[in-house]
Write an enzyme that holds these catalytic residues in place. Sequence first.
Site, PDB file in Angstrom:
ATOM      1  N   HIS A  56       8.524   4.228  -0.654  1.00 36.60           N
ATOM      2  CA  HIS A  56       9.680   4.432  -1.531  1.00 36.60           C
ATOM      3  C   HIS A  56      10.615   5.514  -1.003  1.00 36.60           C
ATOM      4  O   HIS A  56      11.839   5.375  -1.077  1.00 36.60           O
ATOM      5  CB  HIS A  56       9.206   4.768  -2.947  1.00 36.60           C
ATOM      6  CG  HIS A  56       8.576   3.606  -3.654  1.00 36.60           C
ATOM      7  ND1 HIS A  56       9.287   2.465  -3.994  1.00 36.60           N
ATOM      8  CD2 HIS A  56       7.308   3.386  -4.060  1.00 36.60           C
ATOM      9  CE1 HIS A  56       8.475   1.608  -4.595  1.00 36.60           C
ATOM     10  NE2 HIS A  56       7.280   2.135  -4.634  1.00 36.60           N
ATOM     11  N   SER A  78       4.185   3.995 -10.111  1.00 35.53           N
ATOM     12  CA  SER A  78       3.449   3.658  -8.890  1.00 35.53           C
ATOM     13  C   SER A  78       2.091   4.345  -8.816  1.00 35.53           C
ATOM     14  O   SER A  78       1.930   5.488  -9.263  1.00 35.53           O
ATOM     15  CB  SER A  78       4.256   4.074  -7.650  1.00 35.53           C
ATOM     16  OG  SER A  78       5.482   3.380  -7.590  1.00 35.53           O
TER      17      SER A  78
END
Length: 469
Positions: free
Chosen positions: A407, A318
């Site tokens: 997340h 990410s």
Amino acid sequence: MNQAASTHPLSAFERLRHRWGRLALSVFPGLGTTEADRASARLIAGLKPLLEQCRTQGDGEVSARRRADRIATVYRNADIRNRAAILNLITHQFAPDRAELESAITAIRLAANDVELSQAEARLRLALDAPRATFLAQFNLLPEGVKFLVELRADLLELLPREPALEVLKVELDGLFERWFDPGFLELKRITWQTPALVLEKLMAYEAVHPIASWTDLRNRLDTDRRCYAFFHPRLPNEPLIFVEIALLKGMPDSVQLLLDEKAPVQDPRTADTAIFYSISSTQQGLRGISFGNLLLKRVIEDLQRDLPRLSVFATLSPVPGFRAWLDRALVERRAVLPPAEGARLAAAVGHPDAASALSDVLARPDWASDERLAGALREPMERLCARYLLQEKSGSQPLDPVAHFHLSNGAHVSSIFWLADTSERGMRQSYGVMASYRYALSEVGKNHEQFQQNGRVAAARRVQKLLG
């Protein structure tokens, strides 16, 4: 028919338009001072009778659909200034009956027993059931009515900072969307090279993390060792609401450029043990704040486990979009971002005379990333700083970084930090090339999610925690 009789209906209509024009100016006193203002007043005056007909609702579905289509056409043809005027008019025109609201609230205060309280609460609920929701719901009659309302909500989100009175209209629309976009209505579809071109083109347009450069690039991302899934809604059949791109590998990659390399050999997905979620993109501005991502990842993991049982690791690679801005601000403000000993080691490694300014001076050099010695010297301090940013820097009780927040709130933990994992222009601009991996350990997701929601606890692997010293 004589002349007087033939002109009378037109005169009545003009009088009605004039009356609505004056009412529009009373609601929006700033209108009418320039030609643009007068055009806005005419638009509002012309729209007002249509809205009044919507409120009375004395006709059938065919007429209601035709009227909704006319209103939608007027709205779509208006610029953002006139759209704001239309939305304000709707907010006023379809407000609940204030007298009934006050009466219901008074009844709750004066209720002498549970029966009276229950009856008063029912009255209040009915009074709060504003005509706004009914007005908005009628656009569902149109073939593209849901899409129209999604676009309208995007306008509301844009206008709210300067038009706070529109908040109540957004709340009404959010209530409808919570029902219409219930998870039970969402359909998970795998996107392949055989998916209709209309949908593939939208993936290329909507990709927000790693832009798709060409059809060849897209085909690479849909190859046999890749997966792409999207959520669709039955009323938006060719509009992916959110989609995720996945690479199927052996082990964890340390660079997103490896994943995006069109010349890289294709792997056998049946031998993969790791699924890397390297891009998650929401496509509709008008659905911002309505979360599909957590459900999408859960459904995708279930699908992958069923099709590829050898997979044991589900993790992301990410971006860290807020890291560079945070670090640059700390350096400009001369906050101590490195301990003195570590600053001294960096200064010695790069041949800089001042430990306090070594980091900022090296990062200011345009060629540091291509200089192996400088990049190597920066690796340890930059990984430490990124760990501090992700695990300790907060806005209130929430992480500063929006990707981390997404997340972590879904139950993942910070698994790894990778130095120079994204050397694209965008990656360097956002985070000096640093990327993070968030792992979804299925046995821990529930506990991590609960602790994050309760006290903001950031779950992290031991190797990441050790970076804090």
